[in-house]
Write an enzyme that holds these catalytic residues in place. Structure first.
Site, PDB file in Angstrom:
ATOM      1  N   CYS A 247       0.840  -1.197   0.000  1.00  0.00           N
ATOM      2  CA  CYS A 247       0.000   0.000   0.000  1.00  0.00           C
ATOM      3  C   CYS A 247       0.879   1.252   0.000  1.00  0.00           C
ATOM      4  O   CYS A 247       1.508   1.560  -0.998  1.00  0.00           O
ATOM      5  CB  CYS A 247      -0.980  -0.037   1.165  1.00  0.00           C
ATOM      6  SG  CYS A 247      -2.372   1.122   0.967  1.00  0.00           S
TER       7      CYS A 247
ATOM      8  N   HIS B  95      -3.482  -5.304   0.292  1.00  0.00           N
ATOM      9  CA  HIS B  95      -2.978  -5.724   1.596  1.00  0.00           C
ATOM     10  C   HIS B  95      -2.997  -7.251   1.726  1.00  0.00           C
ATOM     11  O   HIS B  95      -3.900  -7.817   2.339  1.00  0.00           O
ATOM     12  CB  HIS B  95      -3.805  -5.096   2.714  1.00  0.00           C
ATOM     13  CG  HIS B  95      -3.475  -3.662   2.975  1.00  0.00           C
ATOM     14  ND1 HIS B  95      -2.531  -3.262   3.896  1.00  0.00           N
ATOM     15  CD2 HIS B  95      -3.957  -2.531   2.405  1.00  0.00           C
ATOM     16  CE1 HIS B  95      -2.459  -1.949   3.898  1.00  0.00           C
ATOM     17  NE2 HIS B  95      -3.315  -1.466   3.004  1.00  0.00           N
TER      18      HIS B  95
ATOM     19  N   GLU C 290      -1.246  -9.093   3.607  1.00  0.00           N
ATOM     20  CA  GLU C 290      -1.065  -9.513   5.001  1.00  0.00           C
ATOM     21  C   GLU C 290      -2.394  -9.647   5.730  1.00  0.00           C
ATOM     22  O   GLU C 290      -2.565 -10.518   6.595  1.00  0.00           O
ATOM     23  CB  GLU C 290      -0.129  -8.541   5.736  1.00  0.00           C
ATOM     24  CG  GLU C 290      -0.746  -7.283   6.283  1.00  0.00           C
ATOM     25  CD  GLU C 290      -1.171  -6.255   5.249  1.00  0.00           C
ATOM     26  OE1 GLU C 290      -1.833  -5.275   5.639  1.00  0.00           O
ATOM     27  OE2 GLU C 290      -0.830  -6.423   4.063  1.00  0.00           O
TER      28      GLU C 290
END
Length: 281
Positions: free
Chosen positions: A125, A244, A246
């Site tokens: 990001c 994202h 993660e």
């Protein structure tokens, strides 16, 4: 002869015993009197087989140099907007979000130091946008007000971060394409209103959303794709994604876990083994 063979086996065993698990630095952000990192980043690095090390915000050059010496790979995390006037010479527009000058300087110094040393970097990001900011590119300060043809909802809102909400198209024969199992597309989550506008020298775009917004960049061939000459370049592998992975990984969906495994493996091996993957694609 038996003694010689025993000595060799002993040395090999000792090498395995003291083999170093890659230490992956994760850039922090400041909130109040604390430096923080979301557990989603930490857990994703652990799942990928690396040792996560949270890096506190600092602009001290000597400390950053010492930190870079202690890590094998680096994750640059998401967060606030960058100061456009300082970093790419544009006046701030009304839709610009929160800017944190100390974090801007920390992130830029940290990624430049890591790349100069040849440490592989994953930017997520803001971390992908940082690649443009730190190496001579620029950003869209606000997609909705600046990109007239953009129609995809890039700021996901209240929808859970573990769910993908829009698709991306991934370039064939890119690292990202190979990492995700030779797929041309994926559905990703999305929590941004800025994106890379001008891609810096040495990088190439490897994924876009349906409205053309850049969703991933990488420096794929360290031997030939050099950064602009004003930046020290140790030939590291660099991958940036606007979404994202993660958050999705931490939510139990391991579709994007290979991105973190790629970083950990790159931190533990010579770059040539990854370049050989491209020649076989």
């Amino acid at each position: 002869m038996k003694r010689f063979v025993f000595t060799i086996l002993l040395l090999l065993g000792a090498a395995g015993l003291f083999a170093k698990t890659p230490v992956i630095g994760i850039s922090a952000y400041k909130e109040g009197g604390q430096c923080q990192v979301n557990m989603t980043y930490i857990n994703s690095i652990r799942l990928a087989g690396g040792v996560p090390l949270v890096i506190p915000v600092t602009c001290d050059d000597a400390q950053i140099a010492a930190i870079v010496d202690a890590i094998d790979g680096l994750v640059m995390t998401g967060g606030e907007d960058f100061d456009p006037l300082k970093w790419y010479g544009e006046e701030p527009i009304r839709a610009l979000g929160e800017v944190v000058p100390e974090r801007d300087e920390f992130d830029v110094k940290l990624i430049r130091a890591a790349v100069a040393k040849g440490i592989p970097v994953l930017g997520i990001c803001r971390g992908e946008q940082l690649m443009a900011v730190a190496f001579g590119g620029s950003l869209w300060q606000d997609i909705p007000s600046q990109v007239k043809d953009s129609y995809v909802k890039h700021r996901q809102g209240a929808t859970t971060s573990t769910v993908g909400t829009h698709s991306i198209e991934i370039e064939y024969n890119s690292f990202l394409y190979l990492i995700l199992g030779n797929r041309e597309g994926a559905v990703v989550n999305s929590f941004h209103h800025q994106a890379i506008k001008d891609v810096p020298k040495g990088f190439r775009v490897v994924a876009r959303s349906a409205d053309g917004i850049i969703e991933a960049v990488e420096r794929m061939h360290p031997a030939t794709e050099k950064l602009a000459p004003e930046y020290a370049d140790g030939g590291s592998l660099i991958l940036g994604v606007q979404f994202h992975p993660e958050a999705i990984t931490n939510g139990g969906n391991h579709e994007f876990l290979p991105i973190f495994q790629f970083l950990v493996n790159a931190a533990d091996h010579d770059c040539s083994c990854f370049l050989s993957l491209l020649s076989r694609a």
